[in-house]
Enzyme design. Structure first.
Site, PDB file in Angstrom:
ATOM      1  N   CYS A 177       0.842  -1.204   0.000  1.00 21.35           N
ATOM      2  CA  CYS A 177       0.000   0.000   0.000  1.00 21.35           C
ATOM      3  C   CYS A 177       0.876   1.252   0.000  1.00 21.35           C
ATOM      4  O   CYS A 177       1.490   1.570  -1.014  1.00 21.35           O
ATOM      5  CB  CYS A 177      -0.970  -0.037   1.182  1.00 21.35           C
ATOM      6  SG  CYS A 177      -2.382   1.084   0.977  1.00 21.35           S
ATOM      7  N   HIS A 204      -3.440  -5.351   0.203  1.00 24.88           N
ATOM      8  CA  HIS A 204      -2.918  -5.905   1.459  1.00 24.88           C
ATOM      9  C   HIS A 204      -2.932  -7.437   1.407  1.00 24.88           C
ATOM     10  O   HIS A 204      -3.868  -8.073   1.896  1.00 24.88           O
ATOM     11  CB  HIS A 204      -3.749  -5.402   2.638  1.00 24.88           C
ATOM     12  CG  HIS A 204      -3.557  -3.953   2.926  1.00 24.88           C
ATOM     13  ND1 HIS A 204      -2.589  -3.484   3.791  1.00 24.88           N
ATOM     14  CD2 HIS A 204      -4.184  -2.847   2.434  1.00 24.88           C
ATOM     15  CE1 HIS A 204      -2.639  -2.165   3.840  1.00 24.88           C
ATOM     16  NE2 HIS A 204      -3.596  -1.749   3.020  1.00 24.88           N
ATOM     17  N   GLU A 220      -1.337  -9.535   3.124  1.00 25.42           N
ATOM     18  CA  GLU A 220      -1.219 -10.162   4.442  1.00 25.42           C
ATOM     19  C   GLU A 220      -2.565 -10.596   5.004  1.00 25.42           C
ATOM     20  O   GLU A 220      -2.651 -11.515   5.832  1.00 25.42           O
ATOM     21  CB  GLU A 220      -0.526  -9.213   5.429  1.00 25.42           C
ATOM     22  CG  GLU A 220      -1.330  -7.996   5.855  1.00 25.42           C
ATOM     23  CD  GLU A 220      -1.222  -6.797   4.942  1.00 25.42           C
ATOM     24  OE1 GLU A 220      -1.598  -5.679   5.342  1.00 25.42           O
ATOM     25  OE2 GLU A 220      -0.759  -6.972   3.787  1.00 25.42           O
TER      26      GLU A 220
END
Length: 547
Positions: A380, A519, A521
């Site tokens: 990001c 994102h 993750e």
């Protein structure tokens, strides 16, 4: 119809209630049951998305665009069940809904009260998707007795009363403090916590007792007697080396069996825990170590980057190495050379964030990784800073910066290589935003498709040219700089399906340098590591052999 497990906390609420809920969900799955986990949050914020990471830790984003509590990340990581908007609600959201109903006249002019109007709104939330799963696990945030949580406790009391007998149970997490001076565990806090719960009409069926020391049989019997639960339903929760040991540890203590006994489910299917045994084996039996620097701006509170740290752990498990994460404050590099701080690391990760503070340090970290051929993953804001670094130092755009920083300062100082995103496509509709819109829920949120460039590094990593990832941002790299940046070697290797929004950039002649606008993750799991983190750690391992 789902069976409901309400999970409450006593004395100290932050001692693993979310982890216990997630581990229990994983254990019920291992026995062949379907589960869904929910969080009822007593905070008055309508959504955690407007809260500072220092206040609330990470904001977890769902596929359908909800900004939620980080506990939903635990739920997903342990069960693999994608969370939804309907899996998280706050006091603020409940009160907001009630007030909207009152304004519309839904209550026909009645006086609006906590009981029944607020509690009914909570009960309606609990009932969503009632017929979809075998078990609905609902964690109540905060601590029993907190004034903010009382409407939630009253709602779950009423909800269990409305359901057929045996359809709902209560699990209560408490603390058994150990007094080193006298060498004893104290059960009184647990007794008083249960007494407080009973005073509002809720009697726990299962007690999970957090303890640093083994719980002697005598203390278990004492807790069972004075808290009015079966001795087998007093479950010890000890400190663990890794959170991913929790399902096996809770199974050894009999948590899943105690829950099934409370529902009178007998005989119950035997659990298949092979998946979790493999996870624990990969944690404890590694072939080496790598050092990864996370250069961020919220490093004082590690929970702000919870999913990133866990995704790196998953990447390490996939490569059978231990990932040693060190937190580096990006603001240090505003005034100091990053070399003394970053030399010796095998990879560098720059995560997301908001605002200008620390961004010059993140730009220097990206430059250090690019020029030293160190594996770099920018997420990001970390991608945006890598693009600004490339624009300044490779493409000759000396004033390159982000429109976000000019908006924050109220002064135009930069050439906006990163600009405020005013329009994008979501499904079959076009979403429009203005810079002065309200902050809450106005970002590009949730899962979006991306198309990867054939032959690129990311296409190789994903093993596909079509992906779907979760976003949370309101600023975007400007596509008009693409040609100039690509001529310097920064490839725009992933784009939105309409070709207007850059999703991924990578340096062509670098061993491993990737920036992503989304994102990744948020979708990583211990038994299914995200491909980017898996390959990022692999690159770190390869780099460690060169150092």
């Amino acid at each position: 119809m789902a069976r409901y497990i309400f999970i409450t906390g006593g004395v100290v609420s932050s001692l693993g209630k979310g982890l216990a809920s997630a581990a229990l969900g994983a254990l019920l799955q291992a026995r062949g049951f379907s589960v869904r986990l929910r969080k009822l949050d007593p905070y008055l914020n309508v959504d955690p998305g407007t809260m500072s990471p220092f206040e609330h830790g990470e904001v977890f984003v769902t596929d359908d665009g909800a900004e939620t509590d980080l506990d939903l990340g635990h739920y997903e990581r342990f069960t693999g069940v994608p969370a939804r908007k309907t899996d998280s609600v706050s006091s603020g959201r409940i009160y907001s809904n009630v007030l909207e109903r009152e304004r519309r006249g839904d209550y026909l002019g009645k006086t609006i009260q906590v009981v029944p109007h607020v509690t009914n709104e909570i009960k309606d939330f609990l009932a969503i998707g009632d017929d979809e799963v075998d078990f609905m696990l609902c964690e109540i945030g905060g601590t029993v007795g907190d004034i903010e949580g009382l409407p939630f406790f009253e709602a779950i009391r009423q909800f269990s009363h409305d359901k057929p007998r045996g359809q709902c149970i209560f699990m209560h997490l408490t603390l058994l403090p150990y007094l080193a001076a006298s060498g004893e565990l104290k059960t009184k806090p647990t007794q008083h916590s249960v007494k407080e719960l009973q005073s509002i009409g809720i009697a726990p069926d299962v007690l999970v007792c957090r303890s640093e020391q083994p719980i002697p049989q005598k203390e278990r019997e004492k807790i069972a007697l004075f808290c009015n639960v079966r001795k087998e339903a007093v479950i010890a929760a000890y400190d663990l080396n890794s959170i991913y040991e929790a399902p096996l540890a809770y199974h050894r203590e009999g948590l899943d069996q105690a829950v099934l006994d409370a529902f009178d489910i007998s005989p119950a299917p035997r659990p298949d825990l092979s998946k979790w045994e493999d996870v624990v084996d990969r944690i404890h039996n590694t072939d080496g170590e790598v050092k990864v620097a996370i250069v961020g701006k919220y490093v004082q509170l590690e929970d702000a980057y919870k999913s990133i740290k866990e995704a790196l752990t998953h990447g390490g498990m996939a490569n059978r190495v231990k990932v040693n994460v060190e937190w580096v404050d990006a603001e240090i590099f505003d005034t100091e050379d990053p070399a003394p701080y970053l030399e010796g690391f095998h990879a560098i990760l720059v995560p997301g964030g908001f605002g200008e503070r620390g961004t010059e340090g993140k730009i220097k970290a990206a430059e250090f990784a690019r020029t030293r051929n160190i594996p770099y993953l920018g997420i990001c804001l970390g991608m945006q800073m890598a693009v600004i670094e490339a624009a300044r130092n490779a493409a000759g755009i000396a004033a390159a910066g982000s429109e976000e920083f000019d908006h924050e300062a109220g002064d135009k100082r930069f050439e906006p290589v990163v600009y405020h995103l005013k329009e994008w496509v979501q499904g079959n509709a076009t979403v429009q935003r203005k810079a002065d819109d309200a902050k809450g829920g106005t970002m590009r949120l949730g899962a979006y498709d991306a198309v990867l460039k054939q032959g690129s590094k990311v296409a190789e990593v994903y093993g596909s040219t079509a992906i779907e990832e979760r976003h949370r941002h309101r600023y975007e790299v400007d596509i008009k700089y693409r040609e100039k940046l690509e001529s310097c070697g920064l490839v725009f290797s992933g784009m939105s399906p309409d070709g207007r929004l850059p999703e991924i950039v990578e340096w062509k002649d670098h061993p491993w340098f990737i920036g992503v606008q989304y994102h990744p993750e948020l979708k990583s799991k211990p038994f299914d590591p995200h491909p980017l983190f898996k390959d990022f750690v692999r690159a770190a391992v390869e780099n460690s052999r060169l150092v």
